[in-house]
Design a protein around this motif. Structure first.
Motif, PDB file in Angstrom:
ATOM      1  N   SER A   1      30.306   4.033  27.741  1.00 51.74           N
ATOM      2  CA  SER A   1      31.605   4.172  28.403  1.00 51.74           C
ATOM      3  C   SER A   1      31.931   2.991  29.309  1.00 51.74           C
ATOM      4  O   SER A   1      33.086   2.814  29.680  1.00 51.74           O
ATOM      5  CB  SER A   1      31.623   5.460  29.240  1.00 51.74           C
ATOM      6  OG  SER A   1      31.335   6.584  28.463  1.00 51.74           O
ATOM      7  N   TRP A   2      30.921   2.221  29.686  1.00 48.57           N
ATOM      8  CA  TRP A   2      31.137   1.127  30.627  1.00 48.57           C
ATOM      9  C   TRP A   2      32.026   0.042  30.045  1.00 48.57           C
ATOM     10  O   TRP A   2      31.839  -0.392  28.907  1.00 48.57           O
ATOM     11  CB  TRP A   2      29.807   0.502  31.021  1.00 48.57           C
ATOM     12  CG  TRP A   2      28.950   1.310  31.914  1.00 48.57           C
ATOM     13  CD1 TRP A   2      29.186   2.570  32.393  1.00 48.57           C
ATOM     14  CD2 TRP A   2      27.671   0.915  32.434  1.00 48.57           C
ATOM     15  NE1 TRP A   2      28.152   2.990  33.185  1.00 48.57           N
ATOM     16  CE2 TRP A   2      27.202   1.997  33.225  1.00 48.57           C
ATOM     17  CE3 TRP A   2      26.899  -0.237  32.307  1.00 48.57           C
ATOM     18  CZ2 TRP A   2      25.974   1.941  33.894  1.00 48.57           C
ATOM     19  CZ3 TRP A   2      25.689  -0.279  32.966  1.00 48.57           C
ATOM     20  CH2 TRP A   2      25.236   0.790  33.745  1.00 48.57           C
ATOM     21  N   SER A   3      32.946  -0.424  30.844  1.00 53.60           N
ATOM     22  CA  SER A   3      33.824  -1.518  30.430  1.00 53.60           C
ATOM     23  C   SER A   3      33.034  -2.743  29.989  1.00 53.60           C
ATOM     24  O   SER A   3      33.336  -3.353  28.960  1.00 53.60           O
ATOM     25  CB  SER A   3      34.758  -1.889  31.586  1.00 53.60           C
ATOM     26  OG  SER A   3      35.474  -3.059  31.292  1.00 53.60           O
TER      27      SER A   3
ATOM     28  N   VAL B   1      32.185  11.965  30.595  1.00 54.32           N
ATOM     29  CA  VAL B   1      33.021  13.165  30.645  1.00 54.32           C
ATOM     30  C   VAL B   1      34.442  12.857  30.189  1.00 54.32           C
ATOM     31  O   VAL B   1      34.988  13.533  29.316  1.00 54.32           O
ATOM     32  CB  VAL B   1      33.018  13.759  32.061  1.00 54.32           C
ATOM     33  CG1 VAL B   1      34.088  14.850  32.190  1.00 54.32           C
ATOM     34  CG2 VAL B   1      31.642  14.331  32.397  1.00 54.32           C
ATOM     35  N   ALA B   2      35.060  11.845  30.776  1.00 53.07           N
ATOM     36  CA  ALA B   2      36.432  11.488  30.396  1.00 53.07           C
ATOM     37  C   ALA B   2      36.502  11.068  28.933  1.00 53.07           C
ATOM     38  O   ALA B   2      37.458  11.413  28.214  1.00 53.07           O
ATOM     39  CB  ALA B   2      36.945  10.376  31.297  1.00 53.07           C
ATOM     40  N   ALA B   3      35.503  10.308  28.471  1.00 57.37           N
ATOM     41  CA  ALA B   3      35.496   9.868  27.079  1.00 57.37           C
ATOM     42  C   ALA B   3      35.404  11.053  26.121  1.00 57.37           C
ATOM     43  O   ALA B   3      36.071  11.083  25.070  1.00 57.37           O
ATOM     44  CB  ALA B   3      34.343   8.900  26.843  1.00 57.37           C
ATOM     45  N   PHE B   4      34.597  12.059  26.479  1.00 58.01           N
ATOM     46  CA  PHE B   4      34.470  13.225  25.604  1.00 58.01           C
ATOM     47  C   PHE B   4      35.749  14.061  25.619  1.00 58.01           C
ATOM     48  O   PHE B   4      36.162  14.596  24.586  1.00 58.01           O
ATOM     49  CB  PHE B   4      33.272  14.064  26.043  1.00 58.01           C
ATOM     50  CG  PHE B   4      32.878  15.122  25.043  1.00 58.01           C
ATOM     51  CD1 PHE B   4      32.624  14.783  23.721  1.00 58.01           C
ATOM     52  CD2 PHE B   4      32.744  16.444  25.419  1.00 58.01           C
ATOM     53  CE1 PHE B   4      32.247  15.748  22.785  1.00 58.01           C
ATOM     54  CE2 PHE B   4      32.366  17.413  24.497  1.00 58.01           C
ATOM     55  CZ  PHE B   4      32.124  17.063  23.186  1.00 58.01           C
TER      56      PHE B   4
ATOM     57  N   THR C   1      42.528  11.637  21.127  1.00 66.42           N
ATOM     58  CA  THR C   1      43.083  10.322  21.478  1.00 66.42           C
ATOM     59  C   THR C   1      42.056   9.198  21.393  1.00 66.42           C
ATOM     60  O   THR C   1      42.391   8.044  21.652  1.00 66.42           O
ATOM     61  CB  THR C   1      43.672  10.354  22.897  1.00 66.42           C
ATOM     62  OG1 THR C   1      42.642  10.697  23.841  1.00 66.42           O
ATOM     63  CG2 THR C   1      44.800  11.376  22.983  1.00 66.42           C
ATOM     64  N   ALA C   2      40.809   9.515  21.055  1.00 66.32           N
ATOM     65  CA  ALA C   2      39.772   8.486  20.962  1.00 66.32           C
ATOM     66  C   ALA C   2      38.680   8.950  20.015  1.00 66.32           C
ATOM     67  O   ALA C   2      38.449  10.159  19.866  1.00 66.32           O
ATOM     68  CB  ALA C   2      39.176   8.188  22.349  1.00 66.32           C
TER      69      ALA C   2
ATOM     70  N   ALA D   1      29.688   8.410  21.046  1.00 66.99           N
ATOM     71  CA  ALA D   1      28.311   8.819  21.337  1.00 66.99           C
ATOM     72  C   ALA D   1      27.958  10.114  20.619  1.00 66.99           C
ATOM     73  O   ALA D   1      27.524  11.083  21.242  1.00 66.99           O
ATOM     74  CB  ALA D   1      28.110   8.962  22.839  1.00 66.99           C
ATOM     75  N   PRO D   2      28.120  10.176  19.292  1.00 69.06           N
ATOM     76  CA  PRO D   2      27.785  11.396  18.563  1.00 69.06           C
ATOM     77  C   PRO D   2      26.289  11.671  18.616  1.00 69.06           C
ATOM     78  O   PRO D   2      25.483  10.794  18.938  1.00 69.06           O
ATOM     79  CB  PRO D   2      28.249  11.088  17.137  1.00 69.06           C
ATOM     80  CG  PRO D   2      28.122   9.593  17.026  1.00 69.06           C
ATOM     81  CD  PRO D   2      28.501   9.073  18.387  1.00 69.06           C
TER      82      PRO D   2
END
Length: 334
Positions: free
Chosen positions: A137-139, A288-291, A298-299, A303-304
């Motif tokens: 998730s890190w930029s 959390v936000a990414a999931f 939307t994404a 990280a499956p």
């Protein structure tokens, strides 16, 4: 005609947290800041820990001591698993049987067989599943990955990585100092994020490894030095130092025409003996936000559950090599 009407906001996703220690607090803060969820239950074998988390973030929700009761009575849509590794398999499997979305802390489980079972169930499910490998998730990691996998700097020639942390001083009397509960010590715990980052950024999988490891007075591995080979015969050197005086996280990807580096939390590119920041940066997020973005459609899921396999195989090979004092060849498909 729309007559100026706007679409109603979707209801918040009913969310539960299982395991109420340090990482649960981090995830609870992220859930609160995001605003797309409603915390409806918490669970922990230690009732006091669950009540402390509940009182801070959702004072009116019930507290459970078992995941089965939580799933049956609270009916969550999404569950965050934040328990020690040994508990993950049964808890994730229970969530899969209930058909709920699952975000699980790393490592996904404590054996390759159990990981395979969870992956197979996830592949057959309609619910979404992800591992909380935060570096995905890190930029800075996403930016370096973009540059490496673009091909514009040529193929990867070698990789060096180092993670240092004052980790040993925090594990006394806790599950992280128990070899039955914390597979691999520092390299299996905090170090697993670093291992995953190498595979995520380069797109290369491990093929062989030689390692040495020291417990430094603890019951689990504290310092581990690794010399490995990735696909395409790319050499990889990694240092895991869990008794350092400061945290440091470096990753250098040496390509044909440039070095791409994560140093001191920033993304850098080096060419012709000159080093400068990489721009533009990819957006920053968190697991959390990414999931939740995945659940919203939307994404993609970056990280499956499948990403747990090579990390587990590589960690197992490191420990086997360190114990036997010999090179270990990883199985095809790791």
């Amino acid at each position: 005609m729309s007559h100026g009407l706007t679409e109603p906001e979707p209801p918040p996703r009913r969310t539960a947290i299982v395991g109420c220690g340090r990482m649960a607090i981090v995830h609870a803060e992220r859930l609160t800041a995001d605003g797309r969820t409603q915390l409806v239950a918490v669970a922990d074998e230690k009732t006091a820990a669950a009540e402390q988390l509940r009182n801070q973030y959702a004072p009116d929700v019930p507290v459970f001591t078992s995941i089965d009761a939580l799933l049956d009575q609270a009916a969550p849509e999404l569950v965050l698993i934040c328990t020690p590794t040994a508990a993950h398999f049964d808890q994730v499997a229970a969530c899969q049987q209930a058909g709920v979305h699952v975000l699980c802390e790393k490592p996904l489980s404590d054996s390759r067989q159990r990981i395979d079972q969870l992956v197979s169930a996830a592949e057959a499910a309609t619910a979404h599943h992800a591992v909380a490998y935060q570096r995905r998730s890190w930029s800075v990691c996403r930016t370096i990955r973009r540059e490496v996998q673009s091909g514009r700097w040529g193929t990867v020639q070698s990789v060096t990585a180092r993670i240092t942390e004052d980790w040993q001083s925090t594990i006394g009397g806790a599950w992280r100092d128990d070899p039955q509960a914390n597979f691999g010590g520092f390299v299996g715990d905090a170090g697993s994020h670093k291992i995953d980052a190498v595979f995520f950024v380069t797109g290369l999988q491990p093929r062989e490894v030689f390692a040495r490891s020291w417990k430094c007075g603890s019951r689990v591995e504290i310092v581990t030095l690794v010399s490995a080979v990735l696909q395409q015969d790319v050499p990889l050197n990694m240092d895991f130092v869990g008794n350092a005086s400061a945290m440091r996280d470096d990753l250098h990807i040496h390509c044909e025409r440039a070095d791409l580096m994560l140093r001191d939390g920033r993304a850098w590119i080096a060419r012709s003996d000159q080093c400068e920041p990489i721009t533009p940066l990819e957006p920053d997020t968190n697991p959390v936000a990414a999931f939740l973005d995945v659940l919203d459609g939307t994404a993609p899921n970056d990280a499956p559950f499948q990403c747990a396999r090579p990390v587990f195989d590589f960690t197992s090979a490191i420990l086997e090599s360190a114990a036997a004092g010999r090179n270990v060849i990883l199985p095809a498909g790791s």
